[in-house]
Scaffold this motif. Structure first.
Motif, PDB file in Angstrom:
ATOM      1  N   THR A 104       1.061  -1.260   0.280  1.00  0.00           N
ATOM      2  CA  THR A 104       0.498  -0.222  -0.220  1.00  0.00           C
ATOM      3  C   THR A 104       1.123   1.223   0.222  1.00  0.00           C
ATOM      4  O   THR A 104       2.105   1.472   0.739  1.00  0.00           O
ATOM      5  N   CYS A 105       0.415   1.957  -0.414  1.00  0.00           N
ATOM      6  CA  CYS A 105       1.257   3.616  -0.634  1.00  0.00           C
ATOM      7  C   CYS A 105       0.739   4.279   1.180  1.00  0.00           C
ATOM      8  O   CYS A 105      -0.233   4.131   0.972  1.00  0.00           O
ATOM      9  N   GLU A 106       2.047   4.614   1.453  1.00  0.00           N
ATOM     10  CA  GLU A 106       1.737   5.275   2.770  1.00  0.00           C
ATOM     11  C   GLU A 106       2.147   6.515   2.846  1.00  0.00           C
ATOM     12  O   GLU A 106       2.273   7.137   4.282  1.00  0.00           O
ATOM     13  N   GLY A 107       3.171   7.132   1.913  1.00  0.00           N
ATOM     14  CA  GLY A 107       3.730   8.556   1.593  1.00  0.00           C
ATOM     15  C   GLY A 107       3.752   8.972   0.122  1.00  0.00           C
ATOM     16  O   GLY A 107       3.820   8.028  -0.452  1.00  0.00           O
ATOM     17  N   GLN A 108       4.174   9.964   0.455  1.00  0.00           N
ATOM     18  CA  GLN A 108       4.575  10.424  -1.121  1.00  0.00           C
ATOM     19  C   GLN A 108       5.528  11.832  -0.354  1.00  0.00           C
ATOM     20  O   GLN A 108       5.461  12.516   0.909  1.00  0.00           O
ATOM     21  N   LEU A 109       6.884  11.543  -1.227  1.00  0.00           N
ATOM     22  CA  LEU A 109       8.192  13.095  -0.698  1.00  0.00           C
ATOM     23  C   LEU A 109       7.567  13.880  -2.135  1.00  0.00           C
ATOM     24  O   LEU A 109       8.082  13.169  -3.079  1.00  0.00           O
ATOM     25  N   LYS A 110       7.871  14.974  -1.778  1.00  0.00           N
ATOM     26  CA  LYS A 110       7.493  15.884  -2.614  1.00  0.00           C
ATOM     27  C   LYS A 110       8.722  16.484  -3.525  1.00  0.00           C
ATOM     28  O   LYS A 110      10.040  16.280  -2.220  1.00  0.00           O
ATOM     29  N   ASP A 121       8.700  13.359  -6.808  1.00  0.00           N
ATOM     30  CA  ASP A 121       7.950  12.872  -6.419  1.00  0.00           C
ATOM     31  C   ASP A 121       8.326  11.652  -6.607  1.00  0.00           C
ATOM     32  O   ASP A 121       8.420  10.432  -7.272  1.00  0.00           O
ATOM     33  N   VAL A 122       8.231  10.557  -5.376  1.00  0.00           N
ATOM     34  CA  VAL A 122       8.732   9.865  -4.713  1.00  0.00           C
ATOM     35  C   VAL A 122       7.995   8.966  -3.778  1.00  0.00           C
ATOM     36  O   VAL A 122       7.167   9.660  -2.844  1.00  0.00           O
ATOM     37  N   LEU A 123       7.041   8.061  -3.973  1.00  0.00           N
ATOM     38  CA  LEU A 123       6.354   7.021  -3.394  1.00  0.00           C
ATOM     39  C   LEU A 123       5.974   6.204  -2.407  1.00  0.00           C
ATOM     40  O   LEU A 123       7.698   5.240  -3.004  1.00  0.00           O
ATOM     41  N   VAL A 124       5.826   5.832  -1.413  1.00  0.00           N
ATOM     42  CA  VAL A 124       6.807   5.384  -0.493  1.00  0.00           C
ATOM     43  C   VAL A 124       5.606   3.932  -0.323  1.00  0.00           C
ATOM     44  O   VAL A 124       4.116   4.337   0.043  1.00  0.00           O
ATOM     45  N   PHE A 125       5.368   2.412  -0.759  1.00  0.00           N
ATOM     46  CA  PHE A 125       4.639   1.810  -0.394  1.00  0.00           C
ATOM     47  C   PHE A 125       5.416   0.737   0.833  1.00  0.00           C
ATOM     48  O   PHE A 125       5.803   0.694   0.503  1.00  0.00           O
ATOM     49  N   ALA A 126       4.272   0.076   1.159  1.00  0.00           N
ATOM     50  CA  ALA A 126       4.711  -0.714   2.496  1.00  0.00           C
ATOM     51  C   ALA A 126       3.700  -2.094   2.490  1.00  0.00           C
ATOM     52  O   ALA A 126       3.237  -2.131   2.539  1.00  0.00           O
ATOM     53  N   ARG A 127       4.554  -3.100   2.944  1.00  0.00           N
ATOM     54  CA  ARG A 127       3.895  -4.465   3.237  1.00  0.00           C
ATOM     55  C   ARG A 127       4.502  -4.268   4.955  1.00  0.00           C
ATOM     56  O   ARG A 127       5.668  -4.280   5.002  1.00  0.00           O
ATOM     57  N   GLU A 128       3.745  -5.140   6.431  1.00  0.00           N
ATOM     58  CA  GLU A 128       3.630  -5.532   7.119  1.00  0.00           C
ATOM     59  C   GLU A 128       3.407  -7.240   6.977  1.00  0.00           C
ATOM     60  O   GLU A 128       2.243  -7.838   6.781  1.00  0.00           O
TER      61      GLU A 128
END
Length: 128
Positions: A104-110, A121-128
């Motif tokens: 899931t996309c957790e954030g966006q670094l502008k 921009d860089v999107l930060v995806f994660a899974r746990e």
């Protein structure tokens, strides 16, 4: 997208050395075409910034083989901790593949980096 390898020679040699001599990677998998060409890869390593709580997925694939990437990711042995993957905002297919594979996309670094005079921009995806 532009957030990925632009020159393989020097970077690959360092990667190959670390893969064979260091305990850096949790897992590494290659995606190959029917004729044996390497068309993508996935590596998982501990994120040195958040060690040992987070790992990083480095995912690269040729766009013509995007439909095969979920199979590649299903073969990766992910550690029992949060795994993040960074995606430049122009890499729409990579973002779609990650979401289809449980990230899931957790954030966006502008405006995280510039390439060819354009900021991305860089999107930060994660899974746990």
């Amino acid at each position: 997208g532009v957030y990925g390898p632009t020159n393989m020679e020097g970077g690959f040699l360092g990667f190959k050395h670390d893969l064979e001599t260091e305990d850096v990677y949790e897992d590494t998998k290659l995606l190959t075409s029917s004729d044996g060409a390497i068309v993508g890869w996935a590596t998982v390593s501990r994120d040195e910034r958040w060690h040992p709580a987070t790992a990083v997925l480095d995912l690269f694939f040729h766009p013509n083989f995007a439909d095969d990437v979920p199979t590649l990711l299903s073969a990766v042995r992910f550690p029992e901790l949060k795994v993040q993957c960074y995606v430049d905002s122009s890499a729409k297919k990579k973002a779609e593949v990650l979401e289809a594979s449980g990230f899931t996309c957790e954030g966006q670094l502008k405006n995280q980096f510039a390439y060819g005079g354009q900021y991305y921009d860089v999107l930060v995806f994660a899974r746990e």
